[in-house]
Scaffold this motif. Structure first.
Motif, PDB file in Angstrom:
ATOM      1  N   VAL A  71       0.815  -1.226   0.000  1.00  0.00           N
ATOM      2  CA  VAL A  71       0.000   0.000   0.000  1.00  0.00           C
ATOM      3  C   VAL A  71       0.849   1.278   0.000  1.00  0.00           C
ATOM      4  N   TYR A  72       2.098   1.183  -0.412  1.00  0.00           N
ATOM      5  CA  TYR A  72       2.943   2.388  -0.453  1.00  0.00           C
ATOM      6  C   TYR A  72       2.274   3.511  -1.224  1.00  0.00           C
ATOM      7  N   VAL A  73       1.616   3.171  -2.314  1.00  0.00           N
ATOM      8  CA  VAL A  73       1.037   4.220  -3.158  1.00  0.00           C
ATOM      9  C   VAL A  73      -0.038   4.997  -2.402  1.00  0.00           C
ATOM     10  N   ILE A  74      -0.777   4.344  -1.493  1.00  0.00           N
ATOM     11  CA  ILE A  74      -1.774   5.065  -0.688  1.00  0.00           C
ATOM     12  C   ILE A  74      -1.077   6.022   0.267  1.00  0.00           C
ATOM     13  N   ASN A  75       0.034   5.569   0.848  1.00  0.00           N
ATOM     14  CA  ASN A  75       0.765   6.417   1.790  1.00  0.00           C
ATOM     15  C   ASN A  75       1.386   7.635   1.102  1.00  0.00           C
ATOM     16  N   ARG A  76       1.522   7.589  -0.226  1.00  0.00           N
ATOM     17  CA  ARG A  76       1.994   8.760  -0.953  1.00  0.00           C
ATOM     18  C   ARG A  76       1.052   9.932  -0.781  1.00  0.00           C
ATOM     19  N   GLY A  77      -0.251   9.663  -0.651  1.00  0.00           N
ATOM     20  CA  GLY A  77      -1.210  10.745  -0.715  1.00  0.00           C
ATOM     21  C   GLY A  77      -2.099  10.941   0.494  1.00  0.00           C
ATOM     22  N   TYR A  78      -2.029  10.026   1.472  1.00  0.00           N
ATOM     23  CA  TYR A  78      -2.917  10.118   2.633  1.00  0.00           C
ATOM     24  C   TYR A  78      -2.103   9.986   3.911  1.00  0.00           C
TER      25      TYR A  78
END
Length: 509
Positions: free
Chosen positions: A482-489
């Motif tokens: 889920v790294y990509v979610i942590n990029r934006g939230y």
């Protein structure tokens, strides 16, 4: 350990503590130390022995040493729960990115207040630190202080960090004021297809910048003989293209007119920040911006980025798919009006508070209470448009909403040639998603959600859509990497848990 590494480890420890719903005092008691020591650790202000790292990991049931590696983070979601309570919208990811890049225009100290502490910001600060900029999070806050060096050292750039974010493209505008020639690594970020950089090149050529792509780099040269006072017609009404043009115009000696500019939320925030730096801009919020440049900017300034309409839409979609009543506070209502109008046509009901103003003194906010009820598919297809139309980044959330509405909904993502494909990741969770072509999906509702294990799509908003669907699906789902979610939230799992969700992070051994 370096200060940057300590800061990242401290943030991971803080997030793990919050996820376990422990206070700093409770963690300190289990570690037989003081609350102030835990606070320093979480702020990255205290050196850590391996023994202390191991003790913290045991207390939080988290492998902190492993967390600091590249081992992917996964989520385990126990879905089917109603949400309730209140939640604040955090400040904008894209406004934070724009203001961070704009800080390169300033020779003085920049302080960005209540900044989103997300992976995208981490990557940019890593790049800034590597070229000589000093950044530090002020104690007990999310305020970031940025102090530039006398001269940037581009040869020392952290290319690994730069290659993980498309934001590196937005260094072109600021850097053309500092160097006659320079190079930047090719941009990364979300996998959204062939997003051409040609509109950036066209806009910046008016300021003497010429760029060639060569062996993984953008190689830039600047012609200082280009006259000031240009009128630029952007070939694409893009947010980052407009921002790059603003960076270039801000320190160009003369008046620059930018036509076909994006008036979107992050562009407005950037304009407000540039005004704090003394750059006069006429036409903010319209498609024609007139920028009165200042060749030299050297002043200490602070700015509060406004709240994030995309996060607001994410939280609204979470309430809809879980048929929950929640209150979403600090919604930037100007940038949600089309979305709310469309939802109302589908049968959604909600209450809005009287409007008030964001900390930047300009952006209109309101609190929104969702009222659960049945939805029907819209009569027309759902598609994005440049602001004030439906935001392109909000479009994917309508896939999850359409999945709970009665009837068929066509979603047309005309901007990106493969982002619509990622919406088919809702299929394992029970949604009926038919891929018509790389731009269009047809969704049939209502959906009987079911638990599933899904690999996170390589794009931020579709990934969040999958997570929201898992909140609605009874049983235990797993969302991997889920790294990509942590990029934006920022801290989104803990915040959703506070509303009644059950999300736990874990890593494969």
């Amino acid at each position: 350990m370096t200060d940057d590494y300590l800061d990242r480890v401290g943030t991971l420890i803080r997030d793990a503590r919050r996820q376990r719903k422990l206070t700093q005092s409770e963690l300190a008691e289990s570690l037989q130390t003081s609350q102030s020591a835990v606070a320093r650790i979480e702020q990255g202000k205290q050196n850590l022995s391996l023994e202390m790292v191991a003790r913290i990991g045991e207390a939080l049931d988290t492998e902190v040493v492993q967390v600091a590696t590249n081992t992917p983070l996964n989520l385990r979601i126990k879905g089917g729960h109603k949400l309730s309570g209140e939640i604040d919208v955090r400040t904008s990811k894209n406004a934070a990115v724009a203001c961070l890049c704009a800080s390169l225009l300033n020779k003085g100290k920049t302080t960005l207040r209540n900044l989103a502490r997300i992976e995208e910001v981490n990557r940019i600060t890593e790049v800034l630190n590597s070229i000589g900029v000093k950044t530090r999070w002020l104690p007990d806050s999310s305020d970031l202080e940025i102090t530039p060096p006398a001269r940037l050292d581009l040869d020392a750039m952290d290319e690994a960090a730069a290659q993980r974010t498309r934001t590196i493209l937005m260094f072109l505008g600021p850097l053309l004021h500092e160097f006659d020639d320079f190079k930047l690594p090719n941009a990364g970020g979300c996998d959204l297809g062939a997003r051409t950089v040609e509109p950036h090149m066209h806009a910046l050529s008016a300021f003497g910048l010429q760029v060639e792509a060569s062996h993984g780099y953008y190689v830039a040269t600047v012609n200082r003989e280009v006259a000031a006072g240009a009128t630029i017609i952007l070939t694409e009404r893009g947010d980052t293209v407009t921002e790059n043009a603003l960076f270039a115009a801000a320190r160009f000696d003369g008046t620059t007119t930018i036509r076909n500019a994006s008036p979107n939320y992050m562009v407005q925030d950037l304009c407000f920040f540039l005004e704090k730096l003394g750059v006069r801009i006429d036409g903010i919020g319209t498609t024609t911006l007139i920028v009165h440049g200042r060749p030299h900017i050297d002043q200490d300034v602070e700015y509060h980025p406004s709240e994030d309409p995309i996060e607001a839409m994410s939280l609204l979609a979470a309430a809809v798919v879980t048929t929950s009543e929640i209150t979403i506070k600090r919604v930037p209502i100007e940038f949600m009006e089309i979305e709310l109008t469309l939802l109302a046509s589908m049968g959604m009901k909600y209450d809005l508070s009287p409007e008030y103003t964001s900390a930047n003194g300009r952006t209109r906010l309101a609190d929104l209470r969702t009222i659960p009820g049945p939805l029907v598919a819209p009569k027309d297809k759902i598609h994005p448009m440049p602001f004030p139309g439906l935001n392109i980044d909000n479009l994917p959330f309508f896939a999850a909403i359409a999945a709970v509405a009665e009837g068929q909904t066509m979603i047309h993502d005309w901007v990106y040639e493969n982002r619509a494909i990622y919406l088919t990741e809702l299929t394992p969770l029970g949604a009926k998603v038919h891929l018509m072509d790389p731009h269009r999906v047809l969704i049939e509702g209502p959906t009987r959600w079911r638990a599933a294990e899904v690999m996170c799509p390589p794009a931020l908003r579709p990934s969040m859509v999958v997570l929201l669907a898992m909140l609605a699906a009874p049983g235990e789902s797993v969302l991997r990497n889920v790294y990509v979610i942590n990029r934006g939230y920022e801290d989104i799992y803990t915040r959703l848990n506070a509303l009644g969700a059950d999300i736990q992070s874990f890593r494969d051994i």
